[in-house]
Design an enzyme around this catalytic site. Structure first.
Site, PDB file in Angstrom:
ATOM      1  N   SER A 133       0.844  -1.191   0.000  1.00 30.27           N
ATOM      2  CA  SER A 133       0.000   0.000   0.000  1.00 30.27           C
ATOM      3  C   SER A 133       0.882   1.244   0.000  1.00 30.27           C
ATOM      4  O   SER A 133       1.761   1.357  -0.852  1.00 30.27           O
ATOM      5  CB  SER A 133      -0.976  -0.034   1.183  1.00 30.27           C
ATOM      6  OG  SER A 133      -2.026   0.884   0.996  1.00 30.27           O
ATOM      7  N   ASP A 137     -10.186  -3.474  -6.215  1.00 32.25           N
ATOM      8  CA  ASP A 137      -9.834  -2.598  -5.102  1.00 32.25           C
ATOM      9  C   ASP A 137     -10.943  -1.598  -4.803  1.00 32.25           C
ATOM     10  O   ASP A 137     -11.378  -0.860  -5.686  1.00 32.25           O
ATOM     11  CB  ASP A 137      -8.540  -1.836  -5.436  1.00 32.25           C
ATOM     12  CG  ASP A 137      -7.799  -1.375  -4.192  1.00 32.25           C
ATOM     13  OD1 ASP A 137      -8.455  -0.852  -3.276  1.00 32.25           O
ATOM     14  OD2 ASP A 137      -6.569  -1.549  -4.139  1.00 32.25           O
ATOM     15  N   HIS A 146      -8.210  -4.628  -1.856  1.00 29.76           N
ATOM     16  CA  HIS A 146      -6.905  -4.095  -1.498  1.00 29.76           C
ATOM     17  C   HIS A 146      -6.143  -5.014  -0.545  1.00 29.76           C
ATOM     18  O   HIS A 146      -6.630  -5.349   0.545  1.00 29.76           O
ATOM     19  CB  HIS A 146      -7.091  -2.719  -0.842  1.00 29.76           C
ATOM     20  CG  HIS A 146      -5.838  -1.926  -0.750  1.00 29.76           C
ATOM     21  ND1 HIS A 146      -5.105  -1.544  -1.856  1.00 29.76           N
ATOM     22  CD2 HIS A 146      -5.163  -1.434   0.322  1.00 29.76           C
ATOM     23  CE1 HIS A 146      -4.054  -0.843  -1.475  1.00 29.76           C
ATOM     24  NE2 HIS A 146      -4.065  -0.767  -0.154  1.00 29.76           N
TER      25      HIS A 146
END
Length: 287
Positions: free
Chosen positions: A96, A214, A270
């Site tokens: 991330s 996502d 995600h």
């Protein structure tokens, strides 16, 4: 988490730095700590450095929200430079927001050299939305959303809220270029730093993983260095259609033509991926 290659037959003198996502910490046994153990298990003898920003796990987690990213990058550069295991070079892996933070390390701190950069869900053109805040504290998430909406580009917010430092408002491009203290700098939005370009182009591979379902990153194409077309927030364009690529401000066009850019897609939300996918797709870049 930062992991490194160090066994015979792995990347010579290498390491795999892994930078955690927002709201996580270096050593959480169900997230970054799990990844560290997984890499160590699959590549026996590998050296893994777990990047911790702060003196304990709580500080590390808090710093992922509130510590100036430029200070975090300086801290990481210092950790890497003083680790004797890494002096021959290392592989870096960021999850991330850790993806763009480690790219800043590659651009700003060439010694020891980063060999390969693996960005898993990193937001390289920033985000314009915070739909699902990571972490366990909902009141912190609510406060971050309101703060970003009200004044992402104010000096105080930029210096003390991590997510504001990669907030990219396509409706306010001039404000972004002028006031973003982190992302606009590493993306060469205010001029060309030839050192940044030279250092990034020294990578053997720059691997970008995008999560195909996502719901956290807005827009998800930022994970492949794409973004919204300037002036609106509906239509997105890939990296190859951005001015950053066309003007080759970071050397990405040249890297792409040389086969150094790797774009990978994985089904799931995600950071949702299987151990099997990680083993077959990511581990080969670390050996």
């Amino acid at each position: 988490v930062c992991g490194g290659a160090g066994r015979a037959g792995a990347v010579a003198g290498g390491c795999i730095p892994v930078f955690p996502l927002a709201g996580d910490s270096c050593c959480n046994p169900v997230s970054m700590g799990y990844i560290q153990k997984l890499v160590e298990k699959k590549i026996p003898g590998i050296y893994v450095l777990s990047l911790k920003i702060g003196s304990n796990m709580i500080q590390d987690m808090e710093n992922s929200f509130f510590m100036n990213v430029n200070d975090q990058v300086r801290e990481v550069c210092g950790q890497l430079a003083t680790d004797p295991h890494l002096q021959g070079g290392y592989n870096a892996m960021g999850f991330s927001q850790g993806g763009q933070f480690l790219r800043a390390v590659a651009q700003r701190c060439p010694a020891p050299p980063m060999l390969n950069l693996i960005s898993i869900g990193g937001q390289h053109q920033g985000v314009y939305g915070f739909p699902r805040c990571p972490g366990e504290s909902s009141h912190v998430c609510d406060w971050i959303r309101k703060t970003l909406d009200l004044g992402a580009y104010s000096k105080a917010v930029q210096e003390h809220l991590v997510q504001a430092e990669y907030w990219h408002d396509p409706l306010k491009e001039e404000d972004y270029r002028k006031n973003s203290i982190f992302l606009a700098d590493i993306n060469q939005e205010r001029g060309i730093n030839e050192t940044y370009k030279k250092n990034l182009m020294a990578l053997k591979k720059f691997v970008m993983v995008k999560f195909l379902n996502d719901t956290m990153v807005d827009p998800p194409i930022s994970e492949w260095f794409g973004f919204y077309k300037s002036g609106q927030a509906k239509e997105t364009i890939p990296l190859q259609e951005t001015s950053l690529y066309k003007e080759d401000r970071l050397g990405l066009q040249e890297m792409d033509k040389a086969g150094k850019l790797v774009f990978l897609g994985v089904k799931g939300d995600h950071l949702h991926f299987s151990e099997e996918w990680f083993d077959s797709t990511i581990l080969p870049f670390l050996q």
